[in-house]
Design an enzyme around this catalytic site. Structure first.
Site, short mmCIF file in Angstrom:
data_model
loop_
_atom_site.label_atom_id
_atom_site.label_comp_id
_atom_site.label_asym_id
_atom_site.label_seq_id
_atom_site.Cartn_x
_atom_site.Cartn_y
_atom_site.Cartn_z
N SER A 144 40.88 37.45 26.29
CA SER A 144 40.46 36.79 27.53
C SER A 144 39.79 36.45 27.62
O SER A 144 38.79 37.61 26.86
CB SER A 144 41.00 37.42 28.66
OG SER A 144 40.47 36.62 29.98
N TYR A 157 40.49 44.57 35.14
CA TYR A 157 40.97 43.59 33.14
C TYR A 157 39.98 43.19 32.81
O TYR A 157 40.41 43.43 31.09
CB TYR A 157 41.33 42.12 34.47
CG TYR A 157 42.17 40.71 33.90
CD1 TYR A 157 43.01 40.92 33.19
CD2 TYR A 157 41.68 40.05 33.42
CE1 TYR A 157 43.57 40.05 32.83
CE2 TYR A 157 41.85 38.91 32.54
CZ TYR A 157 43.13 38.82 32.12
OH TYR A 157 43.77 37.81 31.37
N LYS A 161 40.59 43.68 28.42
CA LYS A 161 41.00 42.76 27.39
C LYS A 161 39.83 43.16 26.26
O LYS A 161 40.20 42.99 25.07
CB LYS A 161 40.43 41.45 28.42
CG LYS A 161 42.21 41.27 28.74
CD LYS A 161 43.64 41.64 28.38
CE LYS A 161 43.68 40.90 29.19
NZ LYS A 161 45.93 40.67 28.97
N1 LIG Z 1 46.11 32.34 32.75
C1 LIG Z 1 45.37 32.82 32.87
O1 LIG Z 1 44.23 31.66 33.28
C2 LIG Z 1 44.84 33.80 31.12
C3 LIG Z 1 43.20 33.76 31.33
C4 LIG Z 1 42.99 34.09 30.38
C5 LIG Z 1 44.44 35.77 29.53
N2 LIG Z 1 45.50 35.58 29.86
C6 LIG Z 1 46.13 36.69 29.46
O2 LIG Z 1 46.78 35.69 29.03
C7 LIG Z 1 48.49 36.77 28.89
C8 LIG Z 1 50.14 35.83 30.29
O3 LIG Z 1 48.78 35.62 31.56
P1 LIG Z 1 49.76 34.42 31.88
O4 LIG Z 1 48.79 33.99 33.31
O5 LIG Z 1 50.91 33.99 31.01
O6 LIG Z 1 50.35 35.41 32.88
P2 LIG Z 1 52.01 35.19 34.08
O7 LIG Z 1 51.66 36.58 34.95
O8 LIG Z 1 52.20 33.41 34.62
O9 LIG Z 1 52.79 36.18 33.02
C9 LIG Z 1 53.17 36.88 33.02
C10 LIG Z 1 54.48 37.47 32.05
O10 LIG Z 1 54.45 38.45 31.83
C11 LIG Z 1 55.62 39.18 32.50
N3 LIG Z 1 54.91 40.93 32.17
C12 LIG Z 1 54.17 41.74 32.79
N4 LIG Z 1 54.54 43.19 32.94
C13 LIG Z 1 55.15 42.76 32.33
C14 LIG Z 1 55.56 44.57 31.42
N5 LIG Z 1 55.44 45.22 31.97
N6 LIG Z 1 56.61 44.75 30.70
C15 LIG Z 1 56.92 42.82 29.89
N7 LIG Z 1 57.09 42.02 30.85
C16 LIG Z 1 55.84 42.02 31.95
C17 LIG Z 1 55.86 39.02 33.71
O11 LIG Z 1 57.60 39.22 34.10
C18 LIG Z 1 55.20 37.09 33.48
O12 LIG Z 1 56.89 36.68 33.14
C19 LIG Z 1 47.96 37.82 29.76
O13 LIG Z 1 47.97 39.42 28.89
C20 LIG Z 1 47.10 37.42 30.26
O14 LIG Z 1 46.09 38.63 30.90
C21 LIG Z 1 46.04 34.80 30.89
#
Ligand SMILES: NC(=O)c1ccc[n+]([C@@H]2O[C@H](COP(=O)([O-])OP(=O)(O)OC[C@H]3O[C@@H](n4cnc5c(N)ncnc54)[C@H](O)[C@@H]3O)[C@@H](O)[C@H]2O)c1
Length: 253
Positions: A144, A157, A161
């Site tokens: 991230s 978090y 990361k």
């Molecule tokens: N959304 C953002 O702005 C953002 C920014 C930077 C990084 N990220 C990273 O991108 C990735 C995806 O983020 P997102 O926003 O799509 O998240 P989200 O919470 O919308 O979706 C995450 C998905 O992961 C699944 N999940 C959670 N825990 C799990 C586990 N233990 N085993 C298997 N599946 C699991 C959930 O069921 C869900 O479907 C994450 O690693 C997040 O940290 C997101």
């Protein structure tokens, strides 16, 4: 031959967009998620659009479940080429609020999950024949912009990361000789259920984040999926150990 990818956390948000984009690019994709119904939905939508997919229920925090999910993928599609360690948890954690339980759950999903995935993918990659110095496997981890600079109120978090970037660099060095590349993608503020919850927990509207972004607009999940498609393709064969920021200009390295 059709290339095979597994995407964790592919039941919604960024992971869903990655799974769909890789399927469109010709990969057979296993849609792995803790939420089985969501994984089934995404896998069906991929098949309905003419792609190949398999839904797998997995909790990435458990090593045996990650090994089994990767093995199922390889057996079902007959190969294993790319692992996208996308699943993650994103709690807002002022310093005083962090508990041992929160530490364990976030680190187990965001960091250990990537390590188990790395080990499970390596087991499959080691079975593959290799011509010369060709790349035979790719591991792509979700970090991230908060893993590039510490973010306010995100002690757990951001720390997790940063660890993902560390393990990406170590694995890239350790596995290069075997023709395996390891890279990471670093999104910014992406319109997903996770980010909407973070905004709510911080008492903010999603649009409040726009002023932090040079391009002055929020990211859609597909902005990130495009970068992952590149990292999964042979166009990125000469890149390893890197974190690609795709945050619209929040952090500059
Ligand atoms: N959304 C953002 O702005 C953002 C920014 C930077 C990084 N990220 C990273 O991108 C990735 C995806 O983020 P997102 O926003 O799509 O998240 P989200 O919470 O919308 O979706 C995450 C998905 O992961 C699944 N999940 C959670 N825990 C799990 C586990 N233990 N085993 C298997 N599946 C699991 C959930 O069921 C869900 O479907 C994450 O690693 C997040 O940290 C997101």
């Amino acid at each position: 031959m059709t290339k095979v990818a597994m995407v964790t956390g592919a039941g919604q948000g960024i992971g869903e967009a990655i799974a769909k984009r890789l399927a469109k690019a010709g990969f057979a994709v296993s849609v792995a998620d803790l939420n089985c119904d969501q994984a089934q939905r995404v896998a069906k939508e991929i098949r309905d659009a003419g792609g190949q997919s398999l839904a797998i229920e997995v909790n990435v925090a458990f090593r045996d479940q990650m090994f089994s999910a990767v093995e199922q993928t390889a057996e079902h599609f007959g190969s294993f080429d790319v692992l996208v360690n996308n699943a993650g948890l994103g709690p807002v954690t002022p310093i005083k609020d962090v508990t041992p339980e929160m530490f364990d759950s976030v680190m187990h999903v965001n960091v250990a999950g990537d390590m188990w995935g790395l080990q499970a993918a390596l087991e499959q990659f080691e079975k593959k024949p290799r011509q010369g110095k060709e790349v035979i496997g790719k591991i792509i981890n979700a970090t991230s912009q908060a893993g590039v600079r510490g973010n306010k109120n995100e002690l757990l978090y951001s720390s997790s990361k940063f660890a993902v970037r560390g393990l990406t660099q170590v694995a890239a060095r350790d596995l290069a000789k075997q023709g395996i590349t390891v890279n990471a993608y670093a999104p910014g503020i992406v319109d997903t259920p996770m980010m909407r919850k973070i905004a709510e927990d911080q008492g903010l509207k999603m649009s409040d984040y726009e002023s932090l972004i040079a391009l002055n607009k929020l990211s859609e999940p597909d902005d990130v999926a495009k970068v992952v498609e590149f990292l999964a393709s042979d166009k990125s064969d000469y890149i390893t150990g890197q974190t690609i920021l795709c945050d619209g200009g929040m952090q500059f390295e």
